[in-house]
Structures are given as C-alpha cells and as structure tokens.
Design a protein around this motif. Structure first.
Motif, PDB file in Angstrom:
ATOM      1  N   ASP A 411     -88.173  -7.830  46.891  1.00  0.00           N
ATOM      2  CA  ASP A 411     -88.491  -8.849  45.898  1.00  0.00           C
ATOM      3  C   ASP A 411     -89.994  -8.884  45.685  1.00  0.00           C
ATOM      4  N   LYS A 413     -91.717 -10.293  43.383  1.00  0.00           N
ATOM      5  CA  LYS A 413     -92.249 -11.595  42.987  1.00  0.00           C
ATOM      6  C   LYS A 413     -92.431 -12.537  44.171  1.00  0.00           C
ATOM      7  N   ARG A 414     -91.789 -12.204  45.293  1.00  0.00           N
ATOM      8  CA  ARG A 414     -91.954 -13.004  46.518  1.00  0.00           C
ATOM      9  C   ARG A 414     -92.800 -12.232  47.535  1.00  0.00           C
TER      10      ARG A 414
END
Length: 476
Positions: A411, A413-414
C-alpha cells in the motif's frame, strides 16, 4: 611511459561506491597492463557516511593499479527537498575540484583515458567535454530503469498531468510490459518536485555520453537493451552505447579458517534445504513498532521458517537504521512462539553469505537492485516489498518481466505498508507448492545459470567488458 588511467567518480552510498569500484577492478583486469584506475573521492556530507567511505577505501587501497584521490570537501546544500535533488546538487558543487583533478591527470605521464561517473553526476559531463576527455556513466541500477530515464524527457512532454492521474492508462517504456503508473519510482510521482526535474535532466544528459555501463546481463533484460540500442527510448536523441557488464557483485574475502562462521550462517546450518525465507530490507530500510508487529503476525501465521534481519528507526540526525530493540518492535511472546523455526537478527547481517546458503529458499526484499542481483546469483526467488527510490519499478519488473518473484500487495499510500495477511499469503506462495511460487523458483534457477555464465570467459557480460576495455585503450 606510465599507464593511462580511467578516472572513476562514484557517489558515496555503499550500493553505488562498492559497485563502481568492483566494476573498475574488472575493467582493470580486462585491460591488462594497458590501463590503471584513479578513483576521485567526494567527502560525504555526514560523518557517519564519511567513516563508511574511509573504511571501504582502506580495504581497497592495496589493490594493484588502483589509486584514490580525495577531493576537497564542499558545503552541502541546505534547502534540498529530497535525496535526489540533494545528491545532484551536492555533486554539482564539486565541479571545480573534479576539473582540477582531471586537469592534473591530463598533465601527468598517465593521462585520463576516460572519466566514468555515477548516474547522479551528469552535471560533470561539462567538465569532461571541456577537457576533451571521453565520458561514460556507470548505472548501478538495471536496464529497465535506464530505459525509463532515457524515455522520461519525452514522457514529460507527452503526459501533461501527473502520472497517477492518467485514468488507468499505462506508461509505455519500450522493451517492458505496459507499466502501471503506481509502479513508477518515487521521484517521478510528483512533477512539481525538484527531484522529478533532476530525473528528467539526468535522463536527457545520458544521450551525451560516450556510453552507459550498466550493472545487468543481456540475458536478464534482453528486450529492454534492444529497445535502448534501437533508439526507441530516446526519440529524437542519439541512443547512447550501452555496455551490460553485470552482475557486478563485490564478494567479501573468505573468512580465515580459524574464524567461526557468522551466527546467522550457523543457525541456517541446522535448517533443512530451501526451507527458510530471508527478510532483509537494505542499508536504510527499517521498521517501527506497528510495522514490526504486522510482519511478525504474518510470519507466525505462515508457519514457515524465517530469518528476519530487523532494523529499528534511525537515531536523531541520522538516516541509517539503528540496531533493533526487539522488545519494542515485536509482539509479546513472538520470539518464544517461533523459537526453533525463526531467527530475528537485530543488526547488520552478511546478506550475500545468507542468500548463498542452501537452507534459504526465498527472499522478501526491498527490491534494491544490488540485493536483487545477489538473490539471482544464488537462484533465490523473491517477494518484493519496495520502500523507496526506484524499487517499485524493480518490483514490477521482477514479477511481470523477469518472472522471478511472487507479487505482494504494498500500500503505497500508507507509506508502503503490507498487511499481515498479505505477507502470510506471499510467504506461503513463495515457499510452498503454488503455481506462482513454483514458476518463480524455476525462473530464478534459470537466472542463476544465466548470471554466472554471463561473467565467465565467453559470456555476454565478459564480452561487453572486453569491448569497453579495448575502446578505452584506443582512446589513450
């Protein structure tokens, strides 16, 4: 008459410095007595990095035909917004000192046959041109990344929005499968960022060189190398000559007989063949407590044997990981529950030695190119967990292009987080009998043979290095 010299200008990061030094020594061997090496050493911007470089140089100074010239220190830029801008500008400040050093070589009995620079150093091509010295770039990453660099000036004109705003369209890099924009390197993801501007700049300037020396083998990236040679990556610009001479891997000297094996190797000696998955994340990869707990849960639930090189967050003022505090980074009881099938190693570990051990059957890696080559050299399939720089592109090529890895959902975006369940799935696939893991293991075995054959006499990389040495000998 003194032997003409090839001047090397590496940047100070271990993955760049050691790779270029090893490539230089191989070039020296191919050139026989017709060439020598002069390494121009920039003083790194931090004391920690300076100590590392000094240690590397002390180990290399005894090599025949290699001389080190330390350049005067410069004041680092204080307003750079990222590592790519910082390194590029810091290198640029060395131009007067590089000019003086190369001029001194030209006035000596051993003039420079060429200047070989790291790919972050293209601002110094002007120095080589002004002094009429042939200039080459040493590219420490793979040909796929080189193709993107060369393609980027055109992409900058063709794609007027941010790459991640392309409405599902793929980025086309000749020689590669269609590239999802989410797999582009970190510095390319924000066109307003100076790091992106520097990437476009370097990509444009590669076409001005006498050649690009790449740490790859023709057998690993044949279609990409063909696309570069055919000019499909440099629309409207001259395609640079490319010399794929890899894998360039610097191996540590053998341990003296009286010196015991590393503790990790001794632990692996007690494990069955190909039963252990190694987790290791490079010289600057580290985990905080939430991420460490997530990995631990995934490993525990996978049921597989593991060797986890776990590093903690950097100390204040440093960008390098600290030794891990296992009590903080691991769940309560994890070490007791996995005792016998797992080893968590909280400091630096000899990655090449571990990957070469018969007990290691898989590698969860940050997908740095040097680590990938070490894994392929030993025929170990991978599960890439990219963290920074070009590693997202490397992860894509490992799975979709080379076929030597099992895909893992990261992920971005994380902050490149991986859920415990996803790590569990990837480890089971990598180490078990699933179709994806089986294909990755078979392909990694093929790549092991290809890598070793390439650098042997008569191999593709051996021949490319020989061509380069002969070319440099004619320029003296």
């Amino acid at each position: 008459m003194a032997t003409p010299t090839v001047a090397l200008l590496p940047v100070w990061g271990a993955g760049h410095l050691m790779s270029m030094l090893e490539a230089g020594k191989r070039l020296l061997a191919r050139g026989g007595r017709a060439l020598s090496l002069t390494v121009l050493v920039m003083r790194p911007p931090t004391e920690h990095e300076a100590r590392d470089v000094d240690g590397h140089i002390r180990r290399e100074e005894a090599a025949d035909g290699v001389r080190f010239v330390r350049l005067p220190a410069v004041e680092p830029p204080r307003d750079a917004v990222g590592i790519e801008e910082f390194v590029s500008r810091f290198v640029q400040l060395h131009a007067p000192h590089v000019r003086a050093a190369v001029s001194a070589l030209q006035a000596s009995p051993a003039p420079a046959a060429a200047l070989v620079i790291d790919f972050f150093c293209t601002t110094l091509l002007d120095v080589a041109r002004d002094l009429a010295v042939p200039a080459y770039v040493y590219f420490t990453s793979n040909a796929s990344m080189l193709a993107l660099f060369l393609r980027l000036p055109s992409l900058h004109e063709e794609v007027t929005v941010e790459f991640e705003e392309m409405d599902g369209a793929a980025v086309h890099v000749p020689g590669l499968p269609p590239l999802p924009p989410t797999c582009l390197p970190n510095p390319v993801m924000d066109k307003k960022n100076p790091n992106y501007t520097w990437f476009v700049y370097h990509g444009r300037r590669f076409a001005e060189t006498d050649g690009v020396i790449v740490n790859t083998a023709a057998e690993l990236e044949r279609s990409v190398l063909a696309a570069i040679a055919d000019g499909r990556c440099t629309r409207g610009l001259r395609a640079p000559a490319v010399y794929p001479i890899g894998p360039v891997i610097s191996f540590d000297p053998p341990r003296p007989d009286e010196q015991p094996p590393h503790e990790c190797a001794r632990w692996l000696d007690a494990q069955p063949p190909a039963s252990v998955v190694l987790l290791c994340f490079g010289s600057v990869g580290f985990f905080d407590a939430p991420r460490g707990h997530e990995v631990a849960r995934g490993l525990e639930r996978s049921g597989h044997r593991f060797l986890w090189v776990l590093r903690g967050p950097p100390s204040p003022g440093s960008r390098y990981p600290s030794d891990a505090n296992l009590a903080e980074l691991l769940p309560d009881g994890f070490l007791e529950r996995t005792k016998g099938r797992g080893l968590v190693w909280p400091t630096k570990a000899p990655q090449k030695e571990i990957l070469a051990h018969a007990a290691v059957g898989g590698f969860v890696t940050h997908a740095g190119w040097n680590s990938i080559l070490e894994s392929l050299w030993s025929g170990v399939p991978m599960a890439p967990w990219p963290l920074y720089a070009e590693q997202h592109l490397n992860a894509f090529t490992l799975v979709a292009y080379m076929g030597v890895a099992v895909a893992m959902k990261v992920d971005r975006k994380r902050n490149n987080f991986v859920e415990a369940a996803e790590l569990e799935r990837a480890v089971k696939e990598l180490m078990g009998g699933g179709e994806e893991g089986t294909k990755a293991r078979e392909k990694a075995t093929e790549m092991k043979a290809a890598c070793r054959n390439a650098v042997e006499e008569g191999g593709s990389s051996y021949a490319a290095l020989q061509r380069l040495a002969e070319e440099l000998c004619t320029k003296k």
